[in-house]
Scaffold this active site. Structure first.
Site, PDB file in Angstrom:
ATOM      1  N   PRO A  65      16.895  21.083  12.769  1.00 22.13           N
ATOM      2  CA  PRO A  65      17.241  21.320  14.182  1.00 22.13           C
ATOM      3  C   PRO A  65      16.289  20.617  15.141  1.00 22.13           C
ATOM      4  CG  PRO A  65      16.210  23.268  13.225  1.00 22.13           C
ATOM      5  CD  PRO A  65      16.491  22.327  12.090  1.00 22.13           C
ATOM      6  N   LEU A  66      15.063  20.358  14.657  1.00 19.60           N
ATOM      7  CA  LEU A  66      14.074  19.664  15.499  1.00 19.60           C
ATOM      8  C   LEU A  66      13.873  18.225  15.034  1.00 19.60           C
ATOM      9  CD1 LEU A  66      11.438  22.566  15.720  1.00 19.60           C
ATOM     10  CD2 LEU A  66      13.139  21.892  17.433  1.00 19.60           C
ATOM     11  N   GLY A  67      14.734  17.770  14.144  1.00 19.49           N
ATOM     12  CA  GLY A  67      14.613  16.412  13.622  1.00 19.49           C
ATOM     13  C   GLY A  67      13.963  16.358  12.254  1.00 19.49           C
ATOM     14  N   GLY A  68      13.460  17.502  11.758  1.00 17.56           N
ATOM     15  CA  GLY A  68      12.899  17.549  10.407  1.00 17.56           C
ATOM     16  C   GLY A  68      11.688  16.659  10.244  1.00 17.56           C
ATOM     17  N   PHE A  69      11.750  15.765   9.251  1.00 12.03           N
ATOM     18  CA  PHE A  69      10.596  14.900   8.950  1.00 12.03           C
ATOM     19  C   PHE A  69      10.381  13.840  10.041  1.00 12.03           C
ATOM     20  CE2 PHE A  69      12.101  16.283   4.658  1.00 12.03           C
ATOM     21  CZ  PHE A  69      10.986  17.057   4.339  1.00 12.03           C
ATOM     22  N   TYR A 114      11.558  24.654  -2.996  1.00  7.79           N
ATOM     23  CA  TYR A 114      10.459  24.397  -2.059  1.00  7.79           C
ATOM     24  C   TYR A 114       9.178  24.828  -2.759  1.00  7.79           C
ATOM     25  CZ  TYR A 114      14.087  24.153   1.595  1.00  7.79           C
ATOM     26  OH  TYR A 114      15.191  23.834   2.353  1.00  7.79           O
ATOM     27  N   PRO A 143      10.515  14.100  13.858  1.00  7.01           N
ATOM     28  CA  PRO A 143      10.750  14.957  15.024  1.00  7.01           C
ATOM     29  C   PRO A 143      11.498  14.232  16.137  1.00  7.01           C
ATOM     30  CG  PRO A 143       8.491  15.160  14.246  1.00  7.01           C
ATOM     31  CD  PRO A 143       9.118  14.061  13.444  1.00  7.01           C
ATOM     32  N   LEU A 144      12.390  14.969  16.805  1.00  7.66           N
ATOM     33  CA  LEU A 144      13.206  14.393  17.885  1.00  7.66           C
ATOM     34  C   LEU A 144      12.305  13.789  18.954  1.00  7.66           C
ATOM     35  CD1 LEU A 144      15.734  17.331  18.342  1.00  7.66           C
ATOM     36  CD2 LEU A 144      16.248  15.054  17.423  1.00  7.66           C
TER      37      LEU A 144
HETATM   38  N1  LIG Z   1      20.163  22.328   3.319  1.00  8.23           N
HETATM   39  C1  LIG Z   1      19.311  21.337   3.333  1.00  8.23           C
HETATM   40  O1  LIG Z   1      19.521  20.305   2.718  1.00  8.23           O
HETATM   41  C2  LIG Z   1      18.054  21.454   4.138  1.00  8.23           C
HETATM   42  C3  LIG Z   1      17.279  20.314   4.373  1.00  8.23           C
HETATM   43  C4  LIG Z   1      16.146  20.452   5.146  1.00  8.23           C
HETATM   44  C5  LIG Z   1      15.791  21.681   5.673  1.00  8.23           C
HETATM   45  N2  LIG Z   1      16.561  22.777   5.412  1.00  8.23           N
HETATM   46  C6  LIG Z   1      16.232  24.098   6.013  1.00  8.23           C
HETATM   47  O2  LIG Z   1      16.209  23.929   7.418  1.00  8.23           O
HETATM   48  C7  LIG Z   1      14.987  24.444   7.943  1.00  8.23           C
HETATM   49  C8  LIG Z   1      14.599  23.648   9.167  1.00  8.23           C
HETATM   50  O3  LIG Z   1      14.388  22.307   8.821  1.00  8.23           O
HETATM   51  P1  LIG Z   1      12.952  21.613   8.764  1.00  8.23           P
HETATM   52  O4  LIG Z   1      11.872  22.635   8.723  1.00  8.23           O
HETATM   53  O5  LIG Z   1      13.007  20.620   7.695  1.00  8.23           O
HETATM   54  O6  LIG Z   1      12.933  20.793  10.094  1.00  8.23           O
HETATM   55  P2  LIG Z   1      12.861  21.176  11.643  1.00  8.23           P
HETATM   56  O7  LIG Z   1      12.962  22.643  11.844  1.00  8.23           O
HETATM   57  O8  LIG Z   1      13.813  20.285  12.325  1.00  8.23           O
HETATM   58  O9  LIG Z   1      11.411  20.662  12.024  1.00  8.23           O
HETATM   59  C9  LIG Z   1      10.270  21.138  11.405  1.00  8.23           C
HETATM   60  C10 LIG Z   1       9.115  20.293  11.931  1.00  8.23           C
HETATM   61  O10 LIG Z   1       8.941  20.551  13.326  1.00  8.23           O
HETATM   62  C11 LIG Z   1       7.630  21.050  13.560  1.00  8.23           C
HETATM   63  N3  LIG Z   1       7.761  22.115  14.571  1.00  8.23           N
HETATM   64  C12 LIG Z   1       8.353  23.313  14.437  1.00  8.23           C
HETATM   65  N4  LIG Z   1       8.308  24.002  15.596  1.00  8.23           N
HETATM   66  C13 LIG Z   1       7.672  23.203  16.486  1.00  8.23           C
HETATM   67  C14 LIG Z   1       7.316  23.348  17.847  1.00  8.23           C
HETATM   68  N5  LIG Z   1       7.595  24.457  18.529  1.00  8.23           N
HETATM   69  N6  LIG Z   1       6.669  22.315  18.448  1.00  8.23           N
HETATM   70  C15 LIG Z   1       6.377  21.178  17.783  1.00  8.23           C
HETATM   71  N7  LIG Z   1       6.687  20.989  16.483  1.00  8.23           N
HETATM   72  C16 LIG Z   1       7.337  21.989  15.834  1.00  8.23           C
HETATM   73  C17 LIG Z   1       7.118  21.547  12.240  1.00  8.23           C
HETATM   74  O11 LIG Z   1       5.722  21.362  12.151  1.00  8.23           O
HETATM   75  P3  LIG Z   1       4.692  22.615  12.161  1.00  8.23           P
HETATM   76  O12 LIG Z   1       4.725  23.217  10.806  1.00  8.23           O
HETATM   77  O13 LIG Z   1       3.398  21.965  12.495  1.00  8.23           O
HETATM   78  O14 LIG Z   1       5.165  23.539  13.235  1.00  8.23           O
HETATM   79  C18 LIG Z   1       7.824  20.615  11.261  1.00  8.23           C
HETATM   80  O15 LIG Z   1       7.111  19.416  11.114  1.00  8.23           O
HETATM   81  C19 LIG Z   1      14.006  24.329   6.781  1.00  8.23           C
HETATM   82  O16 LIG Z   1      12.903  25.170   6.950  1.00  8.23           O
HETATM   83  C20 LIG Z   1      14.883  24.670   5.613  1.00  8.23           C
HETATM   84  O17 LIG Z   1      14.952  26.070   5.468  1.00  8.23           O
HETATM   85  C21 LIG Z   1      17.684  22.674   4.672  1.00  8.23           C
END
Ligand SMILES: NC(=O)c1ccc[n+]([C@@H]2O[C@H](COP(=O)([O-])OP(=O)(O)OC[C@H]3O[C@@H](n4cnc5c(N)ncnc54)[C@H](OP(=O)(O)O)[C@@H]3O)[C@@H](O)[C@H]2O)c1
Length: 287
Positions: free
Chosen positions: A213-217, A61, A219-220
């Site tokens: 968990p929130l749909g990642g790139f 990252y 969003p759900l």
């Molecule tokens: N093992 C793997 O291959 C893999 C792949 C992807 C991710 N990961 C891990 O999983 C973690 C979670 O995944 P992710 O960050 O990609 O996706 P996520 O948690 O599903 O969603 C993150 C997105 O949601 C937004 N968000 C977060 N909280 C929010 C809220 N309360 N209200 C509205 N929007 C919100 C964030 O934007 P803002 O910044 O504006 O809040 C960001 O755009 C990562 O941080 C990483 O550590 C692992």
């Protein structure tokens, strides 16, 4: 209303089930420095001050950026903080995500994580299977890579092993090589391929850590989610996280955010309970 445990074992440590994923702390496209480094540091410090003791990170990252911010924000690390990383990929000079999956690359990535985090031992390392190069799964042995991680664990560099973006067969193969403490796969309210796997892992005491968990790139988005959120006076994202918490006791949340306001919303789900009719409506989204 149902109730459920708010902690689960991640290897030899019990962690709070609402943790934090650090991917959003790097720059746009998870590449380069964040737009606001002070905000990134503030998010991490507030997370830990508010009871988060499980943070998911990665040296690709940025690359390196997220780990370096973690180190700056949190060292000396609190005794109860569990840091988990993943290895198996790298970035090129344009930010593309490429496999780095040879055993030697895996070993060198473990050292990169330790160096950039300022640790001599890391609590857990996930072998991130690159599959199709993205978030899709693909079968194939992971033995040479996992055996190398097992050796690094025996040397004391890693306390526990995990696997990410893996099929059930690959998880079994990993477990035949060394104990697996956690599995990190794509799972959320709308993406439920791992339903059976989660229950099998819960029976074995293995943590399941859904990424996106929130749909990642992407969003759900769902009318049902919006409706339930409105009824409960919560946000749709909070309901999506609360649904995961009630889904199985071994699910550990690592929602990613670069914003203190979103972090606070996400941590508030510790007190949000979904009534049975809301769970039934939400369960039907994936069907
Ligand atoms: N093992 C793997 O291959 C893999 C792949 C992807 C991710 N990961 C891990 O999983 C973690 C979670 O995944 P992710 O960050 O990609 O996706 P996520 O948690 O599903 O969603 C993150 C997105 O949601 C937004 N968000 C977060 N909280 C929010 C809220 N309360 N209200 C509205 N929007 C919100 C964030 O934007 P803002 O910044 O504006 O809040 C960001 O755009 C990562 O941080 C990483 O550590 C692992």
């Amino acid at each position: 209303m149902s109730d459920f445990p708010m902690t689960w074992q991640l290897g030899d440590r019990s962690v709070n089930r609402v943790g934090y994923g650090a991917m959003q702390l790097a720059g746009p496209g998870v590449f380069g420095p964040p737009k606001d480094r002070d905000q990134a540091i503030a998010v991490l410090r507030e997370a830990v001050a508010s009871g988060v003791n499980h943070i998911d990170t990665c040296d690709y990252y940025g690359p390196h950026v997220t780990n370096q911010i973690l180190r700056e924000a949190l060292q000396p690390y609190p005794d109860d903080l569990v840091l988990v990383t993943k290895v198996g990929a790298r970035r090129d000079e344009n930010g593309a995500w490429l496999p780095a999956f040879s055993p030697d690359e895996i070993e060198s990535a473990v050292h990169d994580n330790l160096r950039n985090l300022g640790l001599e031992t890391i609590h857990a390392v996930n072998l991130r299977v690159m599959g199709d190069g993205g978030h899709g799964l693909s079968e194939g042995t992971i033995a040479p890579q996992f055996e190398r991680l097992a050796r690094l664990r025996e040397q004391g560099l890693i306390r526990h092993l995990g696997i990410s973006n893996a099929t059930a067969t690959q998880i079994e193969e990993a477990r035949s090589i060394a104990p697996v403490a956690c599995v990190q796969n794509h799972y959320n309210l709308a993406h439920r391929d791992d339903d059976a796997l989660i229950d099998t892992l819960a029976e074995a005491g293995i943590a399941y850590v859904p990424f996106f968990p929130l749909g990642g790139f992407s969003p759900l988005q769902s009318g049902v989610l919006d409706q339930v959120a409105k009824q409960l006076n919560a946000t749709p994202m909070q309901v999506a996280l609360a649904w995961l918490l009630q889904r199985a006791p071994n699910i550990l949340l690592i929602p990613g955010t670069s914003s203190v306001a979103h972090l606070r919303e996400n941590l508030a789900v510790r007190d949000l309970r979904l009534p049975a009719d809301a769970v039934a409506a939400l369960d039907a989204i994936a069907g």
